[in-house]
Scaffold this motif. Structure first.
Motif, PDB file in Angstrom:
ATOM      1  N   ASN A  87     102.304  22.095   7.678  1.00 55.58           N
ATOM      2  CA  ASN A  87     102.748  22.381   6.530  1.00 55.58           C
ATOM      3  C   ASN A  87     103.800  21.559   6.176  1.00 55.58           C
ATOM      4  O   ASN A  87     104.896  21.267   6.912  1.00 55.58           O
ATOM      5  CB  ASN A  87     102.911  23.735   6.416  1.00 55.58           C
ATOM      6  CG  ASN A  87     101.724  24.708   6.557  1.00 55.58           C
ATOM      7  OD1 ASN A  87     100.879  24.349   5.996  1.00 55.58           O
ATOM      8  ND2 ASN A  87     101.751  25.946   7.217  1.00 55.58           N
ATOM      9  N   LEU A  88     104.021  20.847   4.957  1.00 57.89           N
ATOM     10  CA  LEU A  88     105.195  20.352   4.604  1.00 57.89           C
ATOM     11  C   LEU A  88     105.831  21.011   3.582  1.00 57.89           C
ATOM     12  O   LEU A  88     105.223  22.058   2.686  1.00 57.89           O
ATOM     13  CB  LEU A  88     104.732  18.873   3.957  1.00 57.89           C
ATOM     14  CG  LEU A  88     104.113  17.970   4.965  1.00 57.89           C
ATOM     15  CD1 LEU A  88     103.526  16.847   4.061  1.00 57.89           C
ATOM     16  CD2 LEU A  88     105.015  17.458   5.964  1.00 57.89           C
ATOM     17  N   SER A  89     107.043  20.944   3.296  1.00 55.42           N
ATOM     18  CA  SER A  89     107.977  21.733   2.183  1.00 55.42           C
ATOM     19  C   SER A  89     108.314  20.698   1.172  1.00 55.42           C
ATOM     20  O   SER A  89     108.569  19.749   1.285  1.00 55.42           O
ATOM     21  CB  SER A  89     109.202  22.458   2.976  1.00 55.42           C
ATOM     22  OG  SER A  89     109.788  21.515   3.385  1.00 55.42           O
ATOM     23  N   ASP A  94     104.490  23.948  -1.452  1.00 55.03           N
ATOM     24  CA  ASP A  94     103.929  23.646  -0.171  1.00 55.03           C
ATOM     25  C   ASP A  94     102.794  22.625  -0.116  1.00 55.03           C
ATOM     26  O   ASP A  94     102.098  22.738  -1.095  1.00 55.03           O
ATOM     27  CB  ASP A  94     103.640  24.874   0.823  1.00 55.03           C
ATOM     28  CG  ASP A  94     104.751  25.764   1.113  1.00 55.03           C
ATOM     29  OD1 ASP A  94     105.920  25.067   1.230  1.00 55.03           O
ATOM     30  OD2 ASP A  94     104.525  26.954   1.395  1.00 55.03           O
ATOM     31  N   GLY A  95     102.794  21.899   0.941  1.00 52.36           N
ATOM     32  CA  GLY A  95     101.885  20.704   0.940  1.00 52.36           C
ATOM     33  C   GLY A  95     101.231  20.714   2.597  1.00 52.36           C
ATOM     34  O   GLY A  95     102.028  21.298   3.424  1.00 52.36           O
ATOM     35  N   ILE A 134     107.094  16.309   1.419  1.00 56.61           N
ATOM     36  CA  ILE A 134     106.169  15.511   0.807  1.00 56.61           C
ATOM     37  C   ILE A 134     106.586  14.498   0.440  1.00 56.61           C
ATOM     38  O   ILE A 134     106.024  13.161   0.363  1.00 56.61           O
ATOM     39  CB  ILE A 134     105.233  16.487  -0.318  1.00 56.61           C
ATOM     40  CG1 ILE A 134     104.397  17.770   0.374  1.00 56.61           C
ATOM     41  CG2 ILE A 134     104.467  15.552  -1.149  1.00 56.61           C
ATOM     42  CD1 ILE A 134     103.906  18.620  -0.755  1.00 56.61           C
ATOM     43  N   ALA A 135     107.895  14.344  -0.355  1.00 61.06           N
ATOM     44  CA  ALA A 135     108.490  13.172  -0.890  1.00 61.06           C
ATOM     45  C   ALA A 135     108.511  12.100   0.327  1.00 61.06           C
ATOM     46  O   ALA A 135     108.396  10.897  -0.136  1.00 61.06           O
ATOM     47  CB  ALA A 135     109.580  13.406  -1.650  1.00 61.06           C
ATOM     48  N   ILE A 176      96.485  11.910   5.485  1.00 64.53           N
ATOM     49  CA  ILE A 176      95.928  12.939   4.237  1.00 64.53           C
ATOM     50  C   ILE A 176      97.235  13.804   4.057  1.00 64.53           C
ATOM     51  O   ILE A 176      97.580  14.575   4.709  1.00 64.53           O
ATOM     52  CB  ILE A 176      94.962  13.470   4.634  1.00 64.53           C
ATOM     53  CG1 ILE A 176      93.789  12.615   4.896  1.00 64.53           C
ATOM     54  CG2 ILE A 176      94.418  14.273   3.533  1.00 64.53           C
ATOM     55  CD1 ILE A 176      92.396  13.286   5.395  1.00 64.53           C
ATOM     56  N   VAL A 177      97.907  13.549   2.670  1.00 61.15           N
ATOM     57  CA  VAL A 177      98.699  14.682   2.241  1.00 61.15           C
ATOM     58  C   VAL A 177      98.157  15.222   1.154  1.00 61.15           C
ATOM     59  O   VAL A 177      97.824  14.618   0.252  1.00 61.15           O
ATOM     60  CB  VAL A 177      99.989  13.746   1.695  1.00 61.15           C
ATOM     61  CG1 VAL A 177     101.072  14.658   1.563  1.00 61.15           C
ATOM     62  CG2 VAL A 177     100.708  12.996   2.998  1.00 61.15           C
ATOM     63  N   GLN A 178      98.346  16.623   1.025  1.00 58.23           N
ATOM     64  CA  GLN A 178      97.835  17.257  -0.047  1.00 58.23           C
ATOM     65  C   GLN A 178      98.686  18.439  -0.637  1.00 58.23           C
ATOM     66  O   GLN A 178      99.636  18.759   0.078  1.00 58.23           O
ATOM     67  CB  GLN A 178      96.424  17.980   0.305  1.00 58.23           C
ATOM     68  CG  GLN A 178      95.476  17.362   0.505  1.00 58.23           C
ATOM     69  CD  GLN A 178      94.138  18.216   0.991  1.00 58.23           C
ATOM     70  OE1 GLN A 178      94.170  19.286   1.272  1.00 58.23           O
ATOM     71  NE2 GLN A 178      92.936  17.492   0.504  1.00 58.23           N
TER      72      GLN A 178
END
Length: 178
Positions: A87-89, A94-95, A134-135, A176-178
């Protein structure tokens, strides 16, 4: 009673004098040893110093050639790490990042070290990936920075001392980033 006081005074003076003489001898031995060590390590012939420096330089060149030849002896060795999904913040919400990583190794023997340290490597890489936003991972140079950080992290775990040891490069086979 006065005889006892008279006898104690010369004994005390003898003890102090004995300790002073021993202390002085110890100091003199240390000084003489230091001077002797300095004289033995210092070369009196400047030409001998130049020859020794030249021999050392030639040994360094030979070692570098040997290391380069050793590198060329084996083809590139890659080790695939398990897939990471974290999980990315971000401010937008969240991504999720899903990635497959293959690492290039400087020596085939490092693959065994990686297998032995795999749980620790997975945990540390997972923690690193989760710390990203995410950035950061979507940025043009984001994957390059991330690859460098993963490489440094793994080399620290593997106790690699030079650039050619341990993990040489980190390659994302899927990202892959969503």
């Amino acid at each position: 009673m006065s005889d006892a006081k008279v006898e104690a005074a010369p004994k005390a003076k003898k003890n102090i004098l004995l300790f002073a003489v021993i202390g002085l001898l110890v100091v003199l031995l240390i000084i003489v040893g230091g001077v002797a060590a300095f004289l033995l390590t210092k070369s009196s012939d400047p030409a001998a110093d130049e020859v020794a420096a030249e021999a050392t330089a030639q040994d360094d060149v030979k070692k570098k050639k040997k290391d380069k030849k050793k590198k060329e002896e084996h083809p590139a060795v890659y080790e695939k790490l398990p897939q990471f999904t974290v999980n990315l913040s971000s401010d937008e919400g969240d991504g999720i990042l899903q990635t497959d990583i293959s690492v290039e190794l400087g020596d085939p023997l490092v693959a065994e070290k990686i297998k032995a340290q795999m749980p620790k490597i997975q945990a540390q890489v997972n923690k690193l990936l989760r710390s990203k936003t995410i950035a950061e991972v979507k940025a043009v140079d984001g994957t390059d920075k991330l690859a460098k950080e993963i490489r440094e992290l793994m080399n620290k775990i593997l106790h690699a001392e030079s650039e050619d040891e341990g993990v040489v490069s980190v390659n994302f086979t899927t990202f892959i980033v969503q």
